[in-house]
Each structure stands twice: as structure tokens, then as C-alpha cells.
Scaffold this motif. Structure first.
Motif, PDB file in Angstrom:
ATOM      1  N   GLU A  88       4.127  15.510  -2.538  1.00  0.00           N
ATOM      2  CA  GLU A  88       4.150  14.907  -1.204  1.00  0.00           C
ATOM      3  C   GLU A  88       4.126  13.386  -1.286  1.00  0.00           C
ATOM      4  O   GLU A  88       3.706  12.792  -2.281  1.00  0.00           O
ATOM      5  N   THR A  89       4.552  12.759  -0.208  1.00  0.00           N
ATOM      6  CA  THR A  89       4.624  11.311  -0.124  1.00  0.00           C
ATOM      7  C   THR A  89       3.261  10.725   0.201  1.00  0.00           C
ATOM      8  O   THR A  89       2.623  11.133   1.171  1.00  0.00           O
ATOM      9  N   ALA A  90       2.837   9.734  -0.595  1.00  0.00           N
ATOM     10  CA  ALA A  90       1.567   9.055  -0.365  1.00  0.00           C
ATOM     11  C   ALA A  90       1.762   7.670   0.246  1.00  0.00           C
ATOM     12  O   ALA A  90       0.922   7.212   1.017  1.00  0.00           O
ATOM     13  N   VAL A  91       2.858   7.014  -0.083  1.00  0.00           N
ATOM     14  CA  VAL A  91       3.107   5.664   0.441  1.00  0.00           C
ATOM     15  C   VAL A  91       4.609   5.409   0.509  1.00  0.00           C
ATOM     16  O   VAL A  91       5.358   5.870  -0.362  1.00  0.00           O
ATOM     17  N   VAL A  92       5.020   4.694   1.565  1.00  0.00           N
ATOM     18  CA  VAL A  92       6.415   4.277   1.700  1.00  0.00           C
ATOM     19  C   VAL A  92       6.412   2.799   2.078  1.00  0.00           C
ATOM     20  O   VAL A  92       5.712   2.383   3.004  1.00  0.00           O
ATOM     21  N   ILE A  93       7.214   2.030   1.347  1.00  0.00           N
ATOM     22  CA  ILE A  93       7.405   0.610   1.651  1.00  0.00           C
ATOM     23  C   ILE A  93       8.898   0.388   1.798  1.00  0.00           C
ATOM     24  O   ILE A  93       9.679   0.814   0.948  1.00  0.00           O
ATOM     25  N   ALA A  94       9.281  -0.269   2.878  1.00  0.00           N
ATOM     26  CA  ALA A  94      10.693  -0.579   3.120  1.00  0.00           C
ATOM     27  C   ALA A  94      10.811  -2.065   3.426  1.00  0.00           C
ATOM     28  O   ALA A  94      10.040  -2.609   4.230  1.00  0.00           O
ATOM     29  N   VAL A  95      11.776  -2.706   2.778  1.00  0.00           N
ATOM     30  CA  VAL A  95      11.984  -4.148   2.922  1.00  0.00           C
ATOM     31  C   VAL A  95      13.471  -4.410   3.123  1.00  0.00           C
ATOM     32  O   VAL A  95      14.295  -3.951   2.329  1.00  0.00           O
ATOM     33  N   SER A  96      13.796  -5.166   4.177  1.00  0.00           N
ATOM     34  CA  SER A  96      15.197  -5.566   4.378  1.00  0.00           C
ATOM     35  C   SER A  96      15.324  -7.076   4.188  1.00  0.00           C
ATOM     36  O   SER A  96      14.511  -7.849   4.691  1.00  0.00           O
ATOM     37  N   THR A  97      16.345  -7.449   3.433  1.00  0.00           N
ATOM     38  CA  THR A  97      16.645  -8.853   3.164  1.00  0.00           C
ATOM     39  C   THR A  97      18.167  -9.042   3.191  1.00  0.00           C
ATOM     40  O   THR A  97      18.915  -8.069   3.071  1.00  0.00           O
ATOM     41  N   PRO A  98      18.614 -10.292   3.301  1.00  0.00           N
ATOM     42  CA  PRO A  98      20.054 -10.513   3.272  1.00  0.00           C
ATOM     43  C   PRO A  98      20.707 -10.080   1.953  1.00  0.00           C
ATOM     44  O   PRO A  98      21.847  -9.637   1.944  1.00  0.00           O
ATOM     45  N   ARG A 100      20.138  -8.168  -2.207  1.00  0.00           N
ATOM     46  CA  ARG A 100      19.394  -7.107  -2.873  1.00  0.00           C
ATOM     47  C   ARG A 100      18.251  -7.590  -3.753  1.00  0.00           C
ATOM     48  O   ARG A 100      17.198  -6.956  -3.802  1.00  0.00           O
ATOM     49  N   LYS A 101      18.421  -8.670  -4.497  1.00  0.00           N
ATOM     50  CA  LYS A 101      17.380  -9.099  -5.432  1.00  0.00           C
ATOM     51  C   LYS A 101      16.067  -9.360  -4.702  1.00  0.00           C
ATOM     52  O   LYS A 101      15.004  -8.908  -5.143  1.00  0.00           O
ATOM     53  N   ALA A 102      16.127 -10.054  -3.604  1.00  0.00           N
ATOM     54  CA  ALA A 102      14.910 -10.357  -2.847  1.00  0.00           C
ATOM     55  C   ALA A 102      14.285  -9.089  -2.273  1.00  0.00           C
ATOM     56  O   ALA A 102      13.053  -8.962  -2.208  1.00  0.00           O
ATOM     57  N   SER A 103      15.115  -8.148  -1.890  1.00  0.00           N
ATOM     58  CA  SER A 103      14.613  -6.887  -1.355  1.00  0.00           C
ATOM     59  C   SER A 103      13.848  -6.111  -2.420  1.00  0.00           C
ATOM     60  O   SER A 103      12.738  -5.609  -2.180  1.00  0.00           O
ATOM     61  N   PHE A 104      14.411  -6.013  -3.625  1.00  0.00           N
ATOM     62  CA  PHE A 104      13.727  -5.354  -4.741  1.00  0.00           C
ATOM     63  C   PHE A 104      12.403  -6.061  -5.057  1.00  0.00           C
ATOM     64  O   PHE A 104      11.361  -5.424  -5.210  1.00  0.00           O
ATOM     65  N   GLU A 105      12.458  -7.382  -5.168  1.00  0.00           N
ATOM     66  CA  GLU A 105      11.271  -8.148  -5.531  1.00  0.00           C
ATOM     67  C   GLU A 105      10.192  -8.054  -4.446  1.00  0.00           C
ATOM     68  O   GLU A 105       8.999  -7.947  -4.758  1.00  0.00           O
ATOM     69  N   GLY A 106      10.599  -8.090  -3.194  1.00  0.00           N
ATOM     70  CA  GLY A 106       9.638  -7.981  -2.103  1.00  0.00           C
ATOM     71  C   GLY A 106       8.953  -6.627  -2.079  1.00  0.00           C
ATOM     72  O   GLY A 106       7.744  -6.522  -1.840  1.00  0.00           O
ATOM     73  N   CYS A 107       9.712  -5.603  -2.345  1.00  0.00           N
ATOM     74  CA  CYS A 107       9.160  -4.244  -2.378  1.00  0.00           C
ATOM     75  C   CYS A 107       8.165  -4.109  -3.532  1.00  0.00           C
ATOM     76  O   CYS A 107       7.069  -3.546  -3.357  1.00  0.00           O
ATOM     77  N   GLN A 108       8.511  -4.636  -4.687  1.00  0.00           N
ATOM     78  CA  GLN A 108       7.605  -4.560  -5.832  1.00  0.00           C
ATOM     79  C   GLN A 108       6.331  -5.362  -5.568  1.00  0.00           C
ATOM     80  O   GLN A 108       5.224  -4.895  -5.865  1.00  0.00           O
ATOM     81  N   TYR A 109       6.480  -6.548  -5.006  1.00  0.00           N
ATOM     82  CA  TYR A 109       5.300  -7.343  -4.661  1.00  0.00           C
ATOM     83  C   TYR A 109       4.392  -6.559  -3.709  1.00  0.00           C
ATOM     84  O   TYR A 109       3.165  -6.535  -3.880  1.00  0.00           O
ATOM     85  N   ALA A 110       4.978  -5.912  -2.727  1.00  0.00           N
ATOM     86  CA  ALA A 110       4.190  -5.183  -1.729  1.00  0.00           C
ATOM     87  C   ALA A 110       3.379  -4.055  -2.361  1.00  0.00           C
ATOM     88  O   ALA A 110       2.183  -3.927  -2.083  1.00  0.00           O
ATOM     89  N   ILE A 111       3.977  -3.240  -3.207  1.00  0.00           N
ATOM     90  CA  ILE A 111       3.224  -2.119  -3.791  1.00  0.00           C
ATOM     91  C   ILE A 111       2.187  -2.626  -4.784  1.00  0.00           C
ATOM     92  O   ILE A 111       1.054  -2.122  -4.822  1.00  0.00           O
ATOM     93  N   ASP A 112       2.525  -3.625  -5.579  1.00  0.00           N
ATOM     94  CA  ASP A 112       1.559  -4.154  -6.537  1.00  0.00           C
ATOM     95  C   ASP A 112       0.358  -4.771  -5.825  1.00  0.00           C
ATOM     96  O   ASP A 112      -0.792  -4.554  -6.214  1.00  0.00           O
ATOM     97  N   THR A 113       0.611  -5.505  -4.767  1.00  0.00           N
ATOM     98  CA  THR A 113      -0.470  -6.161  -4.027  1.00  0.00           C
ATOM     99  C   THR A 113      -1.298  -5.142  -3.252  1.00  0.00           C
ATOM    100  O   THR A 113      -2.526  -5.234  -3.204  1.00  0.00           O
ATOM    101  N   LEU A 114      -0.632  -4.154  -2.667  1.00  0.00           N
ATOM    102  CA  LEU A 114      -1.341  -3.081  -1.969  1.00  0.00           C
ATOM    103  C   LEU A 114      -2.378  -2.452  -2.890  1.00  0.00           C
ATOM    104  O   LEU A 114      -3.545  -2.283  -2.524  1.00  0.00           O
ATOM    105  N   LYS A 115      -1.976  -2.126  -4.091  1.00  0.00           N
ATOM    106  CA  LYS A 115      -2.884  -1.458  -5.034  1.00  0.00           C
ATOM    107  C   LYS A 115      -4.058  -2.349  -5.432  1.00  0.00           C
ATOM    108  O   LYS A 115      -5.127  -1.857  -5.763  1.00  0.00           O
ATOM    109  N   ASP A 116      -3.863  -3.663  -5.390  1.00  0.00           N
ATOM    110  CA  ASP A 116      -4.915  -4.599  -5.782  1.00  0.00           C
ATOM    111  C   ASP A 116      -5.846  -5.006  -4.646  1.00  0.00           C
ATOM    112  O   ASP A 116      -7.001  -5.341  -4.903  1.00  0.00           O
TER     113      ASP A 116
END
Length: 137
Positions: A88-98, A100-116
């Protein structure tokens, strides 16, 4: 969309739709699911508990940082509370940017920071018992 929900109420399509934008050419999604093992032990479920007012505040700060740092147009973060079974799904993060690179990086920042930083606690259940994971503040 910044929310804590029971797992059964998490709708991935709604979360994706919440960040779509004609301004953006990229939507990155992180979907965290419950795996069936941890360090050689069989996991049966996870249980998430949160201090809701502070968790929502911290999740909002993360979204604001992603918008500022990665020029995201929209950010949604939805985390489960209560029981989550294997698969089952425990967490979903969605990021839209102009782009792709910023979208990937923003999503990774969000999950890493959430966990911390976000006061969401996890109890792991195994075939032979359970324990709380204390990796959060």
C-alpha cells in the motif's frame, strides 16, 4: 495539497492532477509503498502516527522551499496515517516545474526533508513482534 490521510483515502490520480499546470513541462512523482521486508525480517504492516498541526506546518514549509529553490509551480505532499499493509501507498509527493531536472530534484528534496523534519512516527510490524522507528525529531 498538503494532507495527512488514512491510506484508503489516498488517491494518486488526484494528487497528480493537483500539480498539473500549463506553465510546466514536468511533473515528478514519488510514491512510497510498504515493502515486505526489512533487514531480513518479514514486514506485515506499518503504522504511522503524526502530531498533525506540526506535521502539516512542516510539510507546508517543505512545499514552500521546493517552490522557491526549484522554481516549482505546484507541490503536493500526502502522507498516510494509521495502518498501511504491504504494497500500500504510505506517501505521495508530486512536483511540477517548467523543466524535468528541477522537478526530480524538488521531489527528492521533499522526501529527504520529510523523513528528517516532519513529526510522523512509524511502527514496524513483523511476524514476531513490532517496534517504533525513532529517526524523526
Amino acid at each position: 495539497m498538503i494532507e495527512l490521510k488514512e491510506q484508503k483515502d489516498i488517491n494518486i490520480s488526484d494528487i497528480i492532477d493537483s500539480v498539473k499546470s500549463d506553465y510546466c513541462g514536468a511533473v515528478d512523482i514519488f510514491i512510497g509503498t510498504v515493502r515486505d521486508n526489512l533487514v531480513g525480517k518479514k514486514v506485515t504492516k506499518l503504522f504511522f502516527e503524526a502530531y498533525t498541526p506540526m506535521a502539516i506546518s512542516e510539510l507546508s514549509k517543505i512545499a514552500d522551499t521546493v517552490k522557491e529553490r526549484y522554481k516549482a509551480d505546484k507541490v503536493s505532499i500526502v502522507h498516510a496515517v494509521g495502518d498501511c499493509l504491504v504494497g500500500e501507498t504510505a506517501v505521495v509527493i508530486a512536483v511540477s516545474t517548467p523543466h524535468r531536472k528541477a522537478s526530480f530534484e524538488g521531489c527528492q528534496y521533499a522526501i529527504d526533508t520529510l523523513k528528517d523534519t516532519v513529526p510522523i512516527w512509524k511502527r514496524e510490524y513483523f511476524e514476531d513482534g513490532s517496534h517504533w522507528v525513532f529517526s524523526h525529531p
